[in-house]
Structure formats: C-alpha cells, structure tokens
Design a protein around this motif. Sequence first.
Motif, mmCIF file in Angstrom:
data_model
loop_
_atom_site.group_PDB
_atom_site.id
_atom_site.type_symbol
_atom_site.label_atom_id
_atom_site.label_comp_id
_atom_site.label_asym_id
_atom_site.label_seq_id
_atom_site.Cartn_x
_atom_site.Cartn_y
_atom_site.Cartn_z
ATOM 1 N N ARG A 105 65.238 72.521 19.735
ATOM 2 C CA ARG A 105 66.360 71.337 19.853
ATOM 3 C C ARG A 105 65.895 70.191 20.227
ATOM 4 O O ARG A 105 66.355 69.183 20.003
ATOM 5 N N LEU A 106 64.586 69.975 20.764
ATOM 6 C CA LEU A 106 63.918 68.787 20.988
ATOM 7 C C LEU A 106 63.849 68.075 19.723
ATOM 8 O O LEU A 106 63.365 66.891 19.662
ATOM 9 N N ALA A 107 63.766 68.778 18.461
ATOM 10 C CA ALA A 107 63.643 68.067 17.212
ATOM 11 C C ALA A 107 64.808 67.130 16.997
ATOM 12 O O ALA A 107 64.696 65.765 16.236
ATOM 13 N N TYR A 108 65.941 67.191 17.817
ATOM 14 C CA TYR A 108 67.039 66.260 17.431
ATOM 15 C C TYR A 108 66.971 64.822 18.254
ATOM 16 O O TYR A 108 67.676 63.986 18.208
ATOM 17 N N LEU A 109 65.692 64.639 18.984
ATOM 18 C CA LEU A 109 65.331 63.663 19.756
ATOM 19 C C LEU A 109 64.626 62.547 18.630
ATOM 20 O O LEU A 109 64.424 61.412 19.179
ATOM 21 N N PRO A 142 55.258 63.044 9.720
ATOM 22 C CA PRO A 142 55.767 61.980 10.459
ATOM 23 C C PRO A 142 56.920 62.150 10.854
ATOM 24 O O PRO A 142 57.965 62.886 10.286
ATOM 25 N N THR A 143 57.062 62.043 12.274
ATOM 26 C CA THR A 143 58.317 62.244 12.771
ATOM 27 C C THR A 143 59.489 61.574 12.323
ATOM 28 O O THR A 143 60.904 61.941 12.228
ATOM 29 N N LEU A 149 65.653 64.587 7.429
ATOM 30 C CA LEU A 149 66.260 66.013 7.454
ATOM 31 C C LEU A 149 67.490 66.175 8.271
ATOM 32 O O LEU A 149 68.463 66.711 7.933
ATOM 33 N N ILE A 150 67.304 65.643 9.636
ATOM 34 C CA ILE A 150 68.619 65.555 10.486
ATOM 35 C C ILE A 150 69.781 64.749 9.857
ATOM 36 O O ILE A 150 70.906 65.307 9.782
ATOM 37 N N ALA A 151 69.731 63.876 9.151
ATOM 38 C CA ALA A 151 70.565 63.035 8.542
ATOM 39 C C ALA A 151 71.286 63.926 7.451
ATOM 40 O O ALA A 151 72.417 63.983 7.291
ATOM 41 N N LEU A 152 70.383 64.464 6.728
ATOM 42 C CA LEU A 152 70.987 65.410 5.494
ATOM 43 C C LEU A 152 71.815 66.645 6.177
ATOM 44 O O LEU A 152 72.628 66.899 5.517
ATOM 45 N N GLN A 153 71.309 67.305 7.236
ATOM 46 C CA GLN A 153 71.960 68.129 7.899
ATOM 47 C C GLN A 153 73.374 67.699 8.299
ATOM 48 O O GLN A 153 74.493 68.621 8.354
ATOM 49 N N ARG A 154 73.349 66.639 8.641
ATOM 50 C CA ARG A 154 74.765 66.080 9.387
ATOM 51 C C ARG A 154 75.555 65.950 8.354
ATOM 52 O O ARG A 154 76.815 65.734 8.561
ATOM 53 N N ARG A 155 75.345 65.466 7.191
ATOM 54 C CA ARG A 155 76.329 64.980 6.105
ATOM 55 C C ARG A 155 76.662 66.235 5.187
ATOM 56 O O ARG A 155 77.814 66.205 4.630
#
Length: 230
Positions: A105-109, A142-143, A149-155
């Motif tokens: 879950r820290l990945a979402y920071l 790179p962070t 990736l998170i932006a893709l997940q959310r769409r």
Amino acid sequence: MNVLVLHGFTSHPIRTMGPLPDTLRRAGFNVAQPALPGHGTRPEDLRHVRWQDWLQTAREAYLALPEPRAVVGLSMGGLLAGWLAAEHETAALVALAPALGLKNRLAYLAPLLHPFKPWAYSTDPAQVAARQAKSPNYPNFPTVALTQLIALQRRLPGLLPRVRASALVLEAAQDDTVPPTAVRRYFSLLGSPHKEYRTYPSQHDMLLDPLAQQVSQEIAVWLRERLASA
C-alpha cells in the motif's frame, strides 16, 4: 488467429513471458510481442515514460495485426489488454495476474514522494547482481514510473464493463505483488458475457515458475476453443 502478448511493469518484454509465445506459435497462432516504452533496456529509461505511451505502443501493435485478434497480458499488460478489449471488437482476452491493485500500500504514496524519493528499491542495491542473475525484470525503478502505473490502474475500471470479448482471468495464489482482491475485481468488472476465472499455485510472474508450461498450454487450448466457437 493473431495474438498480441503484453508484458508487465518493469518486466523484460521477451524473457518474462516464458514459454507462452512459443506455445502459442506451435498451436498455430501468429504472435506479436512489443516492448513497451522504457522496458527491456535499463531502468533509467522509465523516467520520462507516461502510461499513455505504454497504451499507444500496445494499441499500435494490436491494430497492426490482421483480424481476428486476441490479446494476452501479464500484470500491467493485463490492464493494457483490458483497455484494448474495451476499445475494439477483440475475439478473446486473457489476463494473467492483472495489476489492478498492489499489495504494498505504500506504493500509492509514489505520486507524493517521487520528487523526494526518485528511486523505488524492490531489491537491496547490494543484491542487484544476484537478483539479475535470477530474474529478467528490473531490480529497481524510478518512483515516477510507479505513478504512471497507478494512473493507469485508476482509469481502467470505468472501461472494463465495455469489454464484450470472451475472457479468461488467471490468479496467482502465491502472488506477492498483486492481491487476489484486485484480480477478482478486474474479473467482476468485465462486461464479457462469457468469462472464466482460474487460480494457480503460482507466483506473480506466472510464466517463469514451475507451472509456466502448464499455464501456457492451457491458455493456448482456451484460445483455440473460444475462437472455434466464435
């Protein structure tokens, strides 16, 4: 039948897919295996890549294939495969451990931290050489790439109900990257009238573990059956 095969985030575009591409070719499929931008070279190349670049590369490779077309994706590749199946009249969709969520879950920071913490260390720097001897994936990245990736997940969730292709979703029961709830959510959101869910006692890189040949063969059989019925 033509099949687009898409690899995952930080994965090697060829080696991470294990025996699957050759298994599909032996089964009579024409296989395309593009390298998504920033992959298969060095981790630094992910710094300036956007999720739209991954999608556009996948889309161009997909549209370059003659119809009928199927799409198979692992992890992040499963997200892109789902997007393409929502956009186009795809004959079949296979998603292996689709990364619609992350166990860490820290990945979402990452969207907040990447200016101050430019690198995500999935592997201790002192252990990089040993890790690379065992895995074709980037040991660190790179962070800022994780924010993409998170932006893709959310769409993606808003698109999956549009999918009408027959779909096969595979869960890796020993996955240390993607939680089973994320894979099941992906499956439940699919609008496919014919969809199937299978679980294997595999790790996240399903096509690199001891069951890789079995998984590959079963995907090939499922695709043949779906395309014959279509």
